[in-house]
Write a protein that holds these residues in place. Structure first.
Motif, mmCIF file in Angstrom:
data_model
loop_
_atom_site.group_PDB
_atom_site.id
_atom_site.type_symbol
_atom_site.label_atom_id
_atom_site.label_comp_id
_atom_site.label_asym_id
_atom_site.label_seq_id
_atom_site.Cartn_x
_atom_site.Cartn_y
_atom_site.Cartn_z
ATOM 1 N N SER A 14 46.252 22.320 86.158
ATOM 2 C CA SER A 14 45.925 22.340 84.726
ATOM 3 C C SER A 14 45.669 23.755 84.218
ATOM 4 O O SER A 14 45.989 24.071 83.066
ATOM 5 C CB SER A 14 44.723 21.441 84.450
ATOM 6 N N ILE B 277 44.538 17.839 72.654
ATOM 7 C CA ILE B 277 44.713 16.455 72.210
ATOM 8 C C ILE B 277 45.956 16.340 71.329
ATOM 9 O O ILE B 277 46.772 15.434 71.506
ATOM 10 C CB ILE B 277 43.447 15.959 71.472
ATOM 11 N N ASP C 178 49.075 16.235 73.310
ATOM 12 C CA ASP C 178 49.058 15.202 74.345
ATOM 13 C C ASP C 178 48.722 15.727 75.736
ATOM 14 O O ASP C 178 49.014 15.080 76.742
ATOM 15 C CB ASP C 178 50.386 14.429 74.396
ATOM 16 N N ASP C 179 48.082 16.889 75.791
ATOM 17 C CA ASP C 179 47.659 17.415 77.091
ATOM 18 C C ASP C 179 46.534 16.577 77.683
ATOM 19 O O ASP C 179 46.356 16.551 78.900
ATOM 20 C CB ASP C 179 47.227 18.881 76.970
ATOM 21 N N ASP C 180 45.780 15.874 76.829
ATOM 22 C CA ASP C 180 44.748 14.967 77.345
ATOM 23 C C ASP C 180 45.391 13.856 78.162
ATOM 24 O O ASP C 180 44.902 13.493 79.231
ATOM 25 C CB ASP C 180 43.881 14.404 76.217
ATOM 26 N N LYS C 181 46.517 13.360 77.698
ATOM 27 C CA LYS C 181 47.236 12.313 78.429
ATOM 28 C C LYS C 181 47.832 12.870 79.730
ATOM 29 O O LYS C 181 47.852 12.187 80.752
ATOM 30 C CB LYS C 181 48.307 11.695 77.540
ATOM 31 N N LYS C 182 48.300 14.120 79.690
ATOM 32 C CA LYS C 182 48.806 14.760 80.905
ATOM 33 C C LYS C 182 47.689 14.892 81.945
ATOM 34 O O LYS C 182 47.903 14.630 83.129
ATOM 35 C CB LYS C 182 49.380 16.147 80.588
ATOM 36 N N GLN D 103 44.975 13.022 82.135
ATOM 37 C CA GLN D 103 44.671 11.674 82.618
ATOM 38 C C GLN D 103 45.679 11.237 83.669
ATOM 39 O O GLN D 103 45.296 10.736 84.733
ATOM 40 C CB GLN D 103 44.669 10.670 81.469
ATOM 41 N N LYS D 104 46.956 11.428 83.395
ATOM 42 C CA LYS D 104 48.002 11.012 84.338
ATOM 43 C C LYS D 104 47.898 11.761 85.659
ATOM 44 O O LYS D 104 48.055 11.167 86.730
ATOM 45 C CB LYS D 104 49.390 11.208 83.721
ATOM 46 N N SER E 245 38.924 2.229 84.074
ATOM 47 C CA SER E 245 38.982 2.484 82.636
ATOM 48 C C SER E 245 39.177 3.976 82.381
ATOM 49 O O SER E 245 38.240 4.686 82.007
ATOM 50 C CB SER E 245 37.702 1.979 81.965
ATOM 51 N N VAL E 246 40.387 4.433 82.566
ATOM 52 C CA VAL E 246 40.702 5.862 82.522
ATOM 53 C C VAL E 246 40.227 6.508 81.218
ATOM 54 O O VAL E 246 39.632 7.584 81.243
ATOM 55 C CB VAL E 246 42.216 6.099 82.713
ATOM 56 N N LYS E 247 40.459 5.861 80.085
ATOM 57 C CA LYS E 247 40.105 6.471 78.792
ATOM 58 C C LYS E 247 38.604 6.723 78.665
ATOM 59 O O LYS E 247 38.194 7.654 77.992
ATOM 60 C CB LYS E 247 40.598 5.613 77.642
#
Length: 134
Positions: free
Chosen positions: A32, A71, A74-78, A80-81, A96-98
C-alpha cells in the motif's frame, strides 16, 4: 504501529495467529505504501475470545484530504481486497470487512487526540467487540 502489551496473556495458538496476522498485514502495508497515495501505516486490534469478529484493522493516511482522495479513487476497496486476500491466505476470514477495515488519518488524530494513537484506537465509537453468533 501495533500494541503488543496484550501478547503476554495469549495462548500459544493465539500468539501464532497474532504473529501470522502481523506478517500478513506487514505485506499489505508495504504494498500500500507503493500503490496508494497518502497511505502511511496500519495497525490491528483483536480480542481473541471473539475472534475473528473482533479483529479490526485501521489504515492510516497522512491527512483527511488524502483519506478522502483514497475513497474517491476506490483505494479503500483496494485496501480491503488486499487485506482480505492476505488474511485468507493464513486462514482468517473477516465476517464484516466494511466494519472491520477502517480508514483514519494522522491529521484528525492530532486534532482530536493530540497524536495519541493508543487513546484514539481505544476510544473509537463503533469499534466495540462484535460477538460471534452461537
Amino acid at each position: 504501529m501495533a500494541f503488543y502489551g496484550h501478547l503476554m496473556s495469549l495462548s500459544k495458538t493465539q500468539k501464532r495467529t497474532e504473529n501470522n496476522i502481523r506478517l500478513a498485514l506487514t505485506q499489505v502495508c508495504e504494498q500500500s505504501l507503493k500503490d496508494i497515495a497518502g497511505f502511511e501505516w496500519l495497525t490491528h486490534q483483536a480480542d481473541y475470545t471473539h475472534f475473528p469478529a473482533s479483529l479490526f484493522i485501521t489504515c492510516v493516511f497522512s491527512t483527511e484530504q488524502a483519506q478522502q482522495n483514497a475513497i474517491a479513487q476506490d483505494d479503500d476497496k483496494k485496501l480491503q481486497k488486499l487485506i482480505v486476500a492476505k488474511l485468507f491466505a493464513i486462514g482468517i476470514k473477516l465476517p464484516s470487512v466494511k466494519q472491520q477495515v477502517i480508514l483514519d488519518n494522522e491529521e484528525t488524530c492530532t486534532l482530536e487526540h493530540n497524536s495519541d494513537w493508543k487513546l484514539r484506537l481505544a476510544s473509537r465509537k463503533g469499534r466495540t467487540v462484535a460477538r460471534n453468533r452461537p
